[in-house]
Design an enzyme around this catalytic site. Structure first.
Site, PDB file in Angstrom:
ATOM      1  CE  LYS A 264      -4.482   0.720   0.204  1.00  0.00           C
ATOM      2  NZ  LYS A 264      -5.518  -0.170  -0.342  1.00  0.00           N
TER       3      LYS A 264
ATOM      4  CG  ASP B 215      -7.146   3.061  -1.032  1.00  0.00           C
ATOM      5  OD1 ASP B 215      -7.796   2.001  -1.073  1.00  0.00           O
ATOM      6  OD2 ASP B 215      -7.060   3.740   0.000  1.00  0.00           O
TER       7      ASP B 215
END
Ligand code: NAD
Length: 439
Positions: free
Chosen positions: A129, A169
């Site tokens: 991430k 995201d």
């Protein structure tokens, strides 16, 4: 550009200011939740301590400073992060988040979730991430572009089509992914479309990617309703968050004849017992600076009220730590389908389970996005592109299979779907670590 690579785990206790800051933004709580769920599932399957230990820490944590010349001519320095949690199942995969509360603890938790999510969806990927601490709503398009390109340059040695593949995201979308693929091509002197997914269609994006996470939420909701004996024709749902995941989930559930009685975003929440016209709400948001504020399709309520609405299905699709020990007792939904990452704390899990509320956990419910990201990567690498029908059919099949595996494990191990999803993931990742060897 300052770059710092860390290798220390985030499961160590901190003291003083840094500890209170973490407790304030709840990110340490997110990482604790990852570890607590890992431990619960590991115990159920007698996972070896060695494998548990490997998965408790990220493989790589990269922290960069990103100086950007703003429109007013002054330089502002942003903090950028990328955490690669695991590459045991394949190259790491995970989105990039732009938000003010991004920090290393949050990115660590989200990266670990990606490893488990890819394993649950049976994809040949590990987890990662990234993020930049910024408020994207306050940046001009030019500032966003310069910041995204600078972040890509800083991460050029981390990213790679067979190494680490970012995606959108919260706060990012196809526009940012296009800048990343372009900047990466500038650096490498060749175009590698598969280095990032969630791109616009004309530069190697996949049909169906934009709606994929919401589609996965819809598919897993229907599967859960089937096994729990809930009738979709008379079912009602509330959806928190009306961005990429929430708006597509609401639209697709509505198409399945589930009545959406409440929706929300960061500015407002709307309730309508007769059902909200979701298409109208989407149109309104598009024409209203991306917010629901002022939408007249129902009565205004608070986001807290939305979460405790009397509905069959609750879809938290906004941000983390929304269902906590404070409000879990008041939740009335029979089924919670987690569109967002980490919307429920570990303490709330226990309360929900005692109340008999079923939860389709994030690492299963929102895996549709990374599933179609994988399809995008496959299409980029073969140069052969699929129709939307083909993508959706493959997506649905994969998500149904993932749901069935998790449901099977929940029955076999007599546990919640959350623990069962971790069991599914740990079995796969554990096997991969054993085959690769511990040396
Ligand atoms: P987004 O930025 O498109 O939308 C976020 C939505 O949440 C917006 O409507 C925003 O107004 C709302 N929101 C923010 N703070 C809120 C609050 N306090 N209360 C109510 N609403 C609030 O982001 P997204 O891509 O839809 O992601 C939402 C969640 O889903 C995140 O947890 C993300 O990590 C997760 N997720 C996204 C994807 C994807 O493909 N985009 C995939 C898997 C998981």
């Amino acid at each position: 550009m300052a770059t710092q690579t860390k290798s220390s785990p985030k499961n160590t206790k901190k003291t003083g200011d840094s500890a209170s800051q973490e407790n304030n933004n709840g990110h340490q709580k997110m990482f604790d939740a990852v570890l607590s769920r890992l431990d619960t599932a590991a115990k159920k399957i007698n996972l070896s301590d060695d494998i548990s230990a490997i998965l408790r820490t990220a493989q790589k944590q990269v922290l960069v400073s990103i100086p950007v010349t703003m429109d007013n001519g002054k330089v502002e320095v942003f903090e950028g992060y990328r955490v690669v949690h695991s590459t045991c199942l394949g190259p790491s995969k995970g989105g990039i988040r732009y938000a003010m509360d991004v920090d290393l603890d949050e990115v660590n938790a989200l990266a670990a979730w990606m490893s488990f999510k890819c394993a649950v969806a049976n994809l040949p990927y590990g987890g990662a991430k990234g993020g930049i601490k910024c408020d994207p709503r306050k940046l001009s398009s030019g500032e966003l572009e310069r910041m995204t390109r600078a972040y890509t340059r800083a991460m050029a040695d981390v990213f790679g089509v067979d190494k680490d593949i970012p995606a959108p995201d919260m706060g990012t979308g196809k526009k940012e992914m296009a800048w990343i693929v372009n900047e990466y091509a500038n650096i490498k002197r060749f175009t590698e479309p598969g280095v990032v997914t969630g791109k616009p269609l004309t530069i190697g994006g996949s049909q169906g990617r934009e709606a994929a996470t919401g589609r996965g939420v819809m598919i897993t909701t229907l599967e859960a309703m089937k096994v729990l004996g809930l009738n979709k024709k008379s079912a009602t749902a509330a959806v928190q968050g009306f961005g990429n995941v929430g708006s597509h989930a609401a639209r697709l559930l509505h198409e399945q004849k589930i009545k959406i009685v409440a929706i929300s975003d960061h500015t407002t929440a709307i309730y309508n017992e007769k059902g909200i016209d979701v298409a109208k709400a989407i149109q309104y948001v598009q024409n209203n600076g991306n917010t629901l504020k002022g939408f007249n399709g129902g009565t205004e309520i608070s986001n807290a009220e939305l979460l405790t609405c009397d509905v069959d299905v609750l879809v938290p699709a906004a941000i983390q730590n929304q269902i906590t020990e404070q409000n879990a007792h008041d939740i009335k939904a029979k089924l919670i389908v987690e569109g967002a990452n980490g919307p429920t704390t570990a303490e709330a899990d226990e309360i929900l389970s005692e109340k008999g509320i079923h939860v389709v956990p994030d690492i299963l419910a929102n895996a549709g996005g990374v599933t179609v990201s994988y399809f995008e990567w496959v299409q980029n690498r073969t140069g052969h592109y699929w129709s939307e029908e083909e993508v959706n059919a493959k997506h649905d099949k994969n998500m149904i299979l993932a749901f069935e595996n998790v449901w099977f494990n929940s029955k076999q191990f007599k546990t919640t779907m959350r623990t069962a999803a971790y069991i599914t993931a740990l079995k796969r990742i554990g096997k991969a670590i054993e085959y690769r060897g511990k040396y």
